[in-house]
Motif scaffolding. Sequence first.
Motif, PDB file in Angstrom:
ATOM      1  N   ALA A   1       5.658  -1.327   8.235  1.00 43.86           N
ATOM      2  CA  ALA A   1       5.553   0.214   7.802  1.00 43.86           C
ATOM      3  C   ALA A   1       7.122   0.669   7.472  1.00 43.86           C
ATOM      4  O   ALA A   1       7.779   0.655   8.241  1.00 43.86           O
ATOM      5  CB  ALA A   1       4.792   0.635   9.112  1.00 43.86           C
ATOM      6  N   ILE A   2       6.966   1.232   6.289  1.00 45.99           N
ATOM      7  CA  ILE A   2       8.245   2.303   6.105  1.00 45.99           C
ATOM      8  C   ILE A   2       7.765   3.596   5.951  1.00 45.99           C
ATOM      9  O   ILE A   2       6.866   3.830   5.320  1.00 45.99           O
ATOM     10  CB  ILE A   2       8.849   1.748   4.970  1.00 45.99           C
ATOM     11  N   ALA A   3       8.398   4.575   6.624  1.00 41.57           N
ATOM     12  CA  ALA A   3       8.451   5.912   6.674  1.00 41.57           C
ATOM     13  C   ALA A   3       9.024   6.489   5.401  1.00 41.57           C
ATOM     14  O   ALA A   3      10.346   6.557   5.583  1.00 41.57           O
ATOM     15  CB  ALA A   3       8.736   6.529   7.742  1.00 41.57           C
TER      16      ALA A   3
ATOM     17  N   VAL B   1       2.762  -4.497   3.201  1.00 42.28           N
ATOM     18  CA  VAL B   1       3.730  -3.420   3.668  1.00 42.28           C
ATOM     19  C   VAL B   1       3.016  -2.239   3.359  1.00 42.28           C
ATOM     20  O   VAL B   1       2.250  -2.111   2.421  1.00 42.28           O
ATOM     21  CB  VAL B   1       4.850  -3.695   2.146  1.00 42.28           C
ATOM     22  N   LEU B   2       3.238  -1.231   4.090  1.00 51.79           N
ATOM     23  CA  LEU B   2       2.781  -0.043   4.053  1.00 51.79           C
ATOM     24  C   LEU B   2       3.929   1.221   3.835  1.00 51.79           C
ATOM     25  O   LEU B   2       4.881   1.118   4.615  1.00 51.79           O
ATOM     26  CB  LEU B   2       2.168   0.662   5.271  1.00 51.79           C
TER      27      LEU B   2
ATOM     28  N   ILE C   1       0.979  -1.071  -0.078  1.00 55.04           N
ATOM     29  CA  ILE C   1       0.172   0.089   0.084  1.00 55.04           C
ATOM     30  C   ILE C   1       0.936   1.279   0.041  1.00 55.04           C
ATOM     31  O   ILE C   1       1.802   1.542   0.787  1.00 55.04           O
ATOM     32  CB  ILE C   1      -0.943   0.065   1.270  1.00 55.04           C
ATOM     33  N   VAL C   2       0.786   2.150  -0.977  1.00 56.07           N
ATOM     34  CA  VAL C   2       1.518   3.258  -1.157  1.00 56.07           C
ATOM     35  C   VAL C   2       0.856   4.467  -1.050  1.00 56.07           C
ATOM     36  O   VAL C   2      -0.284   4.476  -1.678  1.00 56.07           O
ATOM     37  CB  VAL C   2       2.197   3.246  -2.510  1.00 56.07           C
TER      38      VAL C   2
ATOM     39  N   VAL D   1      12.018   1.906   8.378  1.00 53.77           N
ATOM     40  CA  VAL D   1      10.936   0.906   8.744  1.00 53.77           C
ATOM     41  C   VAL D   1      10.735   1.058  10.381  1.00 53.77           C
ATOM     42  O   VAL D   1      11.746   1.284  11.403  1.00 53.77           O
ATOM     43  CB  VAL D   1      11.611  -0.657   8.818  1.00 53.77           C
ATOM     44  N   TYR D   2       9.493   1.460  10.848  1.00 47.19           N
ATOM     45  CA  TYR D   2       9.255   1.668  12.115  1.00 47.19           C
ATOM     46  C   TYR D   2       8.372   0.674  12.921  1.00 47.19           C
ATOM     47  O   TYR D   2       8.013   0.441  14.188  1.00 47.19           O
ATOM     48  CB  TYR D   2       8.518   3.226  12.272  1.00 47.19           C
TER      49      TYR D   2
END
Length: 469
Positions: free
Chosen positions: A208-210, A183-184, A164-165, A438-439
């Motif tokens: 989740a990746i910021a 994956v976000l 998801i982007v 990655v958080y």
Amino acid sequence: MVKYIMKSLQCTEEVTSPTYALVNEYEIPKGKVYHMDLYRIKDEDELLNMGIEEYWESADYNFIEWPDIAQDFFAEGQYATQTETLERHKGGNKLSIGIPKEIYEDENRIALTPNSIRAIIGHGHKVIVESGAGEKSHYTDYNYSEAGAQVTESRKEVYSCDVIVKIAPPTMEELSFFKPNQVLLSSLLLPRMNEPYMRALKSRKIIAIAMEYLPGEDGTYPVVRIMSEIAGMSAIYTAGELLSAGDGGRGVLLGGISGVPPAKIVILGAGVVGEFATKTALAMGASVRIFDNDVSKLMRLQSIVGRHLHTSTFNPVYLAYQLLSADVLIAAVHSKSGRVPILVTEEMVSKMKPGSVIMDISMDQGGCVETSEITSHRNPTFIKHDVIHYGVPNIPSKVPRTASAAISNILTPMVLRMADQGSIESLLYDNKNIRLGVYSYKGCITNKYLANRFGLGYQDINLLLASKM
């Protein structure tokens, strides 16, 4: 080498050297293989006596070691070995990428533009876009459909994708659509984070990746930098609009004209935002004053601009003096640890000229002007002490098409690398820079600041990947 070739030909027999036997014969599903060693052959007569012509004229495979003695029996290059280096394909997984519609009122951008969708589709991946997702950036459903994306009204279908982007982090309602190991890729927006939200990320086991925490090869943060460039430029353009009499301003043109002095702009902060605000203001002919406590940044800015600039450190007395005659104040101070300090007091604001403009770009970190308040794109300004205040924290969303294209250019290569690696785990394992963004990883909080802030257990992403979790 012959052993590996025989294995690929599905030979089940033991492959041995033909040095003494001269020819070894093997059965394979598609016929026979003749493996020859001509090292002990002295002349062409011995070749003929061993029946070399019968072997070569057959429709079977012939592998020859030491073929020099037989070079006159076949045309040049006919039996020569051709060495070729083949590309090793690591992954080849086909991804499904979902692009939901942003539901925050002030978020007008979209993470991937139609041009990027074409590149992703061209690599064999599937893209599902929620209907209306690109409208605020002036990209229609038709644009995305023509690019090869599947446009749907179903938000649930979008959130069923592997990746998801989006720009803004998902709401609690949107988190309910996620499945484990999904994956976000979005921004983090620390002010919106809270303990229930982080626990929801954990329970859903989302990766989740910021995007704003993803560094480039040079150590800079490309998403942050490009948005800062946009914010710096837009701040000057917006200030110019607000100075006009129609918006309650002083009716001053930023650049002035022949015989009339230009507007005076005070810029706090010589970072990327300050740099591009300075460049834009100078290009429009304004008179500029820049303040920053880091003298090296001031020197760097002067070097980039290529001309002498009026600069100073944050001396409260001198800053107050400059604000007395300022038409515009651009507050672009950034803090690496929490809230930015208050640099402009209410008393300083009260002494500014009526109709002057304050653009506080530090609002996402609390603001560095005491009278500043958070505003929105729908209601961007308020007036206090006869001074126009602009406190929208998301300035790049004011020019969503440009901002969307900039973000899309940065995210698209990463999405494609994810597929080439075969999995997100492989991508993270091989790319230290992406690991830094990655958080949340499969039920573990991997950002130390967030874990400590909300009293959640911290796990090192490097150890998690090493354990093949």
